[in-house]
Enzyme design. Structure first.
Site, PDB file in Angstrom:
ATOM      1  N   GLY A  76       6.471  -0.017  -2.396  1.00 37.31           N
ATOM      2  CA  GLY A  76       6.727   0.694  -3.633  1.00 37.31           C
ATOM      3  C   GLY A  76       7.876   1.667  -3.466  1.00 37.31           C
ATOM      4  O   GLY A  76       8.350   1.927  -2.371  1.00 37.31           O
ATOM      5  N   GLY A  89       9.429   5.556  -4.941  1.00 35.87           N
ATOM      6  CA  GLY A  89       9.147   6.786  -5.647  1.00 35.87           C
ATOM      7  C   GLY A  89      10.405   7.589  -5.888  1.00 35.87           C
ATOM      8  O   GLY A  89      11.519   7.117  -5.690  1.00 35.87           O
ATOM      9  N   SER A  90      10.221   8.848  -6.310  1.00 34.92           N
ATOM     10  CA  SER A  90      11.363   9.690  -6.638  1.00 34.92           C
ATOM     11  C   SER A  90      12.228   9.987  -5.427  1.00 34.92           C
ATOM     12  O   SER A  90      13.443  10.056  -5.510  1.00 34.92           O
ATOM     13  CB  SER A  90      10.863  11.008  -7.243  1.00 34.92           C
ATOM     14  OG  SER A  90      10.117  10.761  -8.400  1.00 34.92           O
ATOM     15  N   PHE A  91      11.578  10.171  -4.244  1.00 33.67           N
ATOM     16  CA  PHE A  91      12.318  10.633  -3.075  1.00 33.67           C
ATOM     17  C   PHE A  91      12.509   9.565  -2.020  1.00 33.67           C
ATOM     18  O   PHE A  91      13.079   9.818  -0.973  1.00 33.67           O
ATOM     19  CB  PHE A  91      11.600  11.831  -2.440  1.00 33.67           C
ATOM     20  CG  PHE A  91      11.415  12.981  -3.386  1.00 33.67           C
ATOM     21  CD1 PHE A  91      12.401  13.314  -4.293  1.00 33.67           C
ATOM     22  CD2 PHE A  91      10.246  13.721  -3.381  1.00 33.67           C
ATOM     23  CE1 PHE A  91      12.242  14.366  -5.163  1.00 33.67           C
ATOM     24  CE2 PHE A  91      10.081  14.783  -4.252  1.00 33.67           C
ATOM     25  CZ  PHE A  91      11.084  15.105  -5.155  1.00 33.67           C
ATOM     26  N   GLY A  92      12.025   8.339  -2.221  1.00 32.80           N
ATOM     27  CA  GLY A  92      12.206   7.324  -1.197  1.00 32.80           C
ATOM     28  C   GLY A  92      11.398   6.074  -1.464  1.00 32.80           C
ATOM     29  O   GLY A  92      10.825   5.893  -2.540  1.00 32.80           O
ATOM     30  N   LYS A 113       7.132   5.715   4.959  1.00 36.09           N
ATOM     31  CA  LYS A 113       7.839   6.289   3.817  1.00 36.09           C
ATOM     32  C   LYS A 113       9.209   6.758   4.278  1.00 36.09           C
ATOM     33  O   LYS A 113       9.330   7.676   5.080  1.00 36.09           O
ATOM     34  CB  LYS A 113       7.041   7.465   3.245  1.00 36.09           C
ATOM     35  CG  LYS A 113       7.697   8.122   2.027  1.00 36.09           C
ATOM     36  CD  LYS A 113       6.808   9.242   1.511  1.00 36.09           C
ATOM     37  CE  LYS A 113       7.407   9.922   0.292  1.00 36.09           C
ATOM     38  NZ  LYS A 113       6.537  11.019  -0.203  1.00 36.09           N
ATOM     39  N   ASP A 121       0.871  17.374  -7.700  1.00 35.18           N
ATOM     40  CA  ASP A 121       1.260  16.080  -8.275  1.00 35.18           C
ATOM     41  C   ASP A 121       0.104  15.091  -8.191  1.00 35.18           C
ATOM     42  O   ASP A 121       0.277  13.958  -7.769  1.00 35.18           O
ATOM     43  CB  ASP A 121       2.490  15.525  -7.548  1.00 35.18           C
ATOM     44  CG  ASP A 121       3.193  14.429  -8.373  1.00 35.18           C
ATOM     45  OD1 ASP A 121       2.896  14.322  -9.580  1.00 35.18           O
ATOM     46  OD2 ASP A 121       4.004  13.693  -7.809  1.00 35.18           O
TER      47      ASP A 121
END
Length: 880
Positions: free
Chosen positions: A702, A704-707, A722, A822
């Site tokens: 997947g 996400g916003s940062f990686g 990640k 979050d």
């Protein structure tokens, strides 16, 4: 009465005859066309192309169903998207699938398209090696594979493609040497292999390719010298070979390439003097970049003949002599770099006559002296101005604010004097402002707060005085580094300084500041380097500093601070320097983490300290003994308290048992064996690269916003990796937050982090990654919304309780409460037993106690912007 007669065809109207004929004609033609189409596929050559294209498609991964949707048997393959065929034989001549978002590999069956002239697969995400079967395409004119992630060597048999004119393999991960056979491609005009890992000789391979017009080979590891025979490339207009390891001298014949317009030798190992007539025979030159080499001697005066120049890069060599007097004569210039040489003399006033298109001016690290020309403020398109470490004197021009496009301004390490101009507040794009190590005086203009892009402000080592105005910290500027050290600033620190919650470095040392350290500084949770030594601060170190777990360096020495050394310093995980010397601290000194290293902690000059490790040579702490009366009182108190506490524990145990029995939970207790924190496992970039098969898209779990998150196998165990996208300005901040949080928490219902990796990858970029336990059942989000399956009400209740346990632990059981910031279904992951684990602590914050009864949290609004659980799903509320 006339008898009724039968109608014959002669009575049908002419219009009807025409319509019938047209319909019959169209029907016949449609069948003929279909028949010819089917026959064309049956033709051996076309059948080969058709089959090859289908195999090529099978090895590609398309981003959505509509891409390549036309590649089916309903139409002839010559009408497929990106495919063109010749008119005569209907053989595939063009395959253009550029910028389609494709992944996967290039099939060897590409070599079966024997009539192919143009192959464009650039700007995709293709990986794997370039198939050697490309060498079968003897009719190929264009090969464009740039902007992918292809690996391996360039196939040697590419030399069979004798008709090749365009050869673009730039921006991949290719390695090895150039095939020697490339030198046989005599028709080659465009050659681009930049930004790869290629090595070996460059010009020995291509020096005979006299048809070349453009050569781009920068950012590789090419070696060798530039041969005299290069002057045979009279068609050459652009040569970009910067960022390699080329050596030797530039041959005199090189400057006879009269068609040359673009020349870039930046970052190589070339040496020697430039020919005196360098600017005589190349009048069309618009770009001259010789930076970061070892050239010597004078800057040739004939360069002034190159009036079409738009960029001059001579910086970071060993040129000597005065600044060229003619620098102001280039009226098309947008880049001028002379820095990093042994140039001297006064900066000519003619600099102000340069083109108003000038964007970069660099004279740093030279012996250039004199005043900054007043007219320099006319260059109103300047974006980068580097004039540091020179011998400049005088005042900063008062109208410097006219350079409203400035982004970087470096004037440090000169002999500038006077005040900082108020007009600096107009520089709304300015992100870096360095004036340190000068002789500036006066106060700091509070209107610098209007520089809304300002991140780095360094005014240290000047003669500035006065107090810090509240307005400086209460505006648009959000400092990352603020260094005001070694001035004559005084007074107390403004409370508003705590609003600068992006601060990573704060330097206030060696001034005349006084008063207490404001509690609000504890809100600067990203702070890593804090220097407040050499002032007159007094009182205790604020308890709010417990939230500054990112600190690496702290210097409070030479102040009037008192009270005990805060115990939380001994829990800061990455603190490696702590200087508390020459204050009035008292009590015991901790012994763990930074306090266990005598070369990292300094406490001299605090006469009331005791304990600590032996190397600190402090007296032992004396324990105060209680009197007999106090002992008797405590004894009676304990006799009363123990039965009461025992009864309460019994009631809690019974209630807990009934609660768990009602829920019919079959989960194991929260033993330490089931809790996972950071394991001290050293993992390198190469290990993660191997574990994830080169971070392949097949292992992508997947984004996400940062990686991005990849599945991998590390030491035989499935893990989730990640990888932070450091192009995102908050990625490093997220990395630190997650590391700091997961170092301090251990709980069955929190995601387990195995290790953190921070290193430099092969492209010399920062690389940061976190390795977690692998959760085979994915996220709760996928289960709730039907991607992985449906969940029963009982399962949802179980998972809600799991999440409640985790959040309760973070809020109430950690030494310092932690706010996740979050929490949403996509950040809740499920293991093999469908046990929920809360993850993604990139926005988490340590929560200190409010300093005043009516004070609210300063964490602010964080998390997923606009997130709300979908309305078509039942939401189980959780109350803690």
């Amino acid at each position: 009465m006339k008898p009724i007669q039968n109608k014959s065809p002669s009575f049908i109207s002419p219009v009807c005859n025409k319509r019938a004929f047209l319909l019959i004609f169209l029907f016949i033609m449609q069948n003929i066309t279909l028949s010819l189409a089917l026959r064309s596929i049956d033709h051996p050559g076309n059948a080969t192309d058709h089959a090859a294209l289908l195999v090529i498609k099978s090895q590609l991964k398309v981003p959505s169903n509509w891409v390549l949707s036309s590649w089916n048997d309903s139409i002839h393959h010559c009408s497929w998207e990106g495919v063109k065929c010749g008119r005569k034989h209907k053989r595939v001549t063009v395959l253009d699938l550029s910028s389609r978002g494709l992944a996967g590999t290039i099939s060897p069956f590409i070599g079966n398209l024997s009539f192919l002239k143009i192959l464009n697969l650039y700007n995709n995400s293709l990986y794997g090696e370039i198939p050697t079967q490309l060498g079968h395409l003897i009719r190929l004119n264009e090969l464009q594979l740039y902007n992918n992630t292809l690996v391996g060597e360039i196939p040697a048999n590419i030399s069979r493609c004798v008709n090749l004119r365009v050869f673009y393999l730039a921006n991949n991960k290719l390695e090895g040497k150039l095939p020697t056979g490339l030198g046989a491609l005599s028709k080659l005009t465009h050659f681009r292999v930049q930004i790869n890992h290629l090595k070996g000789s460059l010009f020995d391979i291509i020096q005979n390719l006299t048809s070349l017009v453009k050569i781009y080979a920068y950012e590789n590891s090419f070696t060798g010298t530039i041969p005299n025979s290069i002057n045979r490339m009279q068609n050459l207009t652009r040569l970009g070979v910067g960022g390699n390891e080329l050596s030797g001298r530039l041959p005199t014949s090189f400057f006879n390439l009269s068609s040359l317009q673009y020349l870039d030798f930046d970052e190589n190992q070339l040496h020697g003097e430039l020919p005196a007539d360098v600017g005589v025979n190349i009048p069309q030159l618009t770009w001259l970049n010789l930076e970061h080499n070892n050239f010597t001697g004078l800057v040739p005066i004939t360069i002034q003949n190159l009036t079409a120049l738009e960029a001059i890069g001579l910086g970071y060599n060993n040129f000597i002599g005065n600044v060229p007097f003619y620098v102001g004569n280039f009226h098309k210039l947008n880049y001028l770099s002379l820095g990093g040489n042994f140039l001297e003399g006064i900066l000519p006033k003619s600099v102000a006559n340069l083109s108003t298109s000038l964007q970069v001016l660099d004279i740093r690290n030279t012996q250039i002296s004199g005043k900054i020309p007043e007219g320099i403020t006319n260059l109103n398109n300047l974006e980068l101005l580097w004039m540091y470490n020179c011998k400049l004197t005088g005042f900063i021009p008062q109208d410097f604010g006219k350079l409203y496009k400035l982004e970087l301004l470096h004037l440090e390490s000169n002999n500038l004097k006077g005040k900082i101009p108020n007009s600096m507040a107009n520089l709304s794009y300015l992100s870096e402002f360095y004036l340190d190590d000068n002789k500036l005086e006066g106060s700091i203009p509070p209107n610098l707060r209007n520089c809304q892009s300002l991140l780095y402000l360094n005014l240290s080592h000047n003669e500035l005085n006065g107090t810090l105005d509240n307005e400086l910290f209460d505006g648009s500027a959000r400092f990352v580094e603020l260094d005001l050290s070694s001035n004559y600033l005084e007074g107390s620190l403004p409370l508003e300084m705590g609003k600068q919650n992006n601060l990573v470095l704060l330097g206030l040392d060696n001034n005349k500041f006084s008063g207490i350290i404001p509690d609000s500084l504890g809100d600067c949770s990203d702070l890593q380097h804090l220097f407040m030594d050499g002032n007159s601060f007094q009182g205790n170190i604020p308890s709010s500093f417990a939230s500054l777990a990112s600190l690496q360096e702290i210097d409070f020495s030479r102040n009037n601070l008192s009270g005990p050394i805060p115990a939380f310093f001994s829990k800061f995980p990455i603190l490696y320097y702590l200087n508390l010397s020459y204050n009035d601290f008292e009590g015991s000194v901790p012994t763990n983490l930074v306090f266990a290293n005598a070369s990292a902690v300094f406490v001299a000059g605090n006469n009331r300290l005791c304990g600590g490790i032996k190397q600190l040579h402090l007296p032992k702490c004396i324990e105060k003994k209680s009197s007999g009366k106090k002992k008797r009182i405590m004894s009676h108190a304990l006799k009363l308290i123990i039965p009461i506490v025992g009864a309460l524990f019994g009631m809690v145990a019974i209630a807990s048992g009934l609660y768990l029995a009602c829920l019919k939970k079959k989960k194991s207790p929260l033993s330490s064996d089931s809790m996972m924190g950071i394991v001290t496992m050293k993992v390198s970039y190469d290990m993660l690269l191997k574990a994830t098969d080169g971070f392949s898209s097949e292992n992508l779990l997947g984004m996400g916003s940062f990686g991005s998150v990849f599945k991998g196998i590390l030491d035989g165990k499935a893990v989730a990796v990640k990888v932070l996208n450091l192009q995102h300005r908050c990625a490093s901040k997220s990395f630190m937050a997650e590391c700091n949080t997961l170092r301090n928490v251990r709980h069955r219902n929190l995601i387990g982090i195995i290790t953190a990796c921070s290193s430099i990858d092969f492209q010399r970029n920062d690389f940061r990654a976190l390795v977690y336990e692998f959760m085979p059942n994915g996220s709760l989000d996928r289960w709730l919304h039907g991607v992985d399956g449906n969940m029963s009400l009982a399962q949802r209740v179980d998972l809600a309780i799991d999440v409640a346990h985790a959040i309760s632990y973070l809020h109430h059981e950690c030494e310092t409460p932690i706010v996740h910031c979050d929490l949403k279904p996509s950040n809740i992951l499920l293991d093999n037993d469908m046990v929920a684990h809360v993850g993604d602590f990139g926005l988490a914050r340590f929560l200190t106690q409010p300093r005043h009864p009516n004070q609210s949290s300063t964490i602010g609004i964080k998390g997923t912007v606009g997130y709300a659980a979908p309305g078509n799903n039942r939401v189980i509320p959780i109350y803690i």
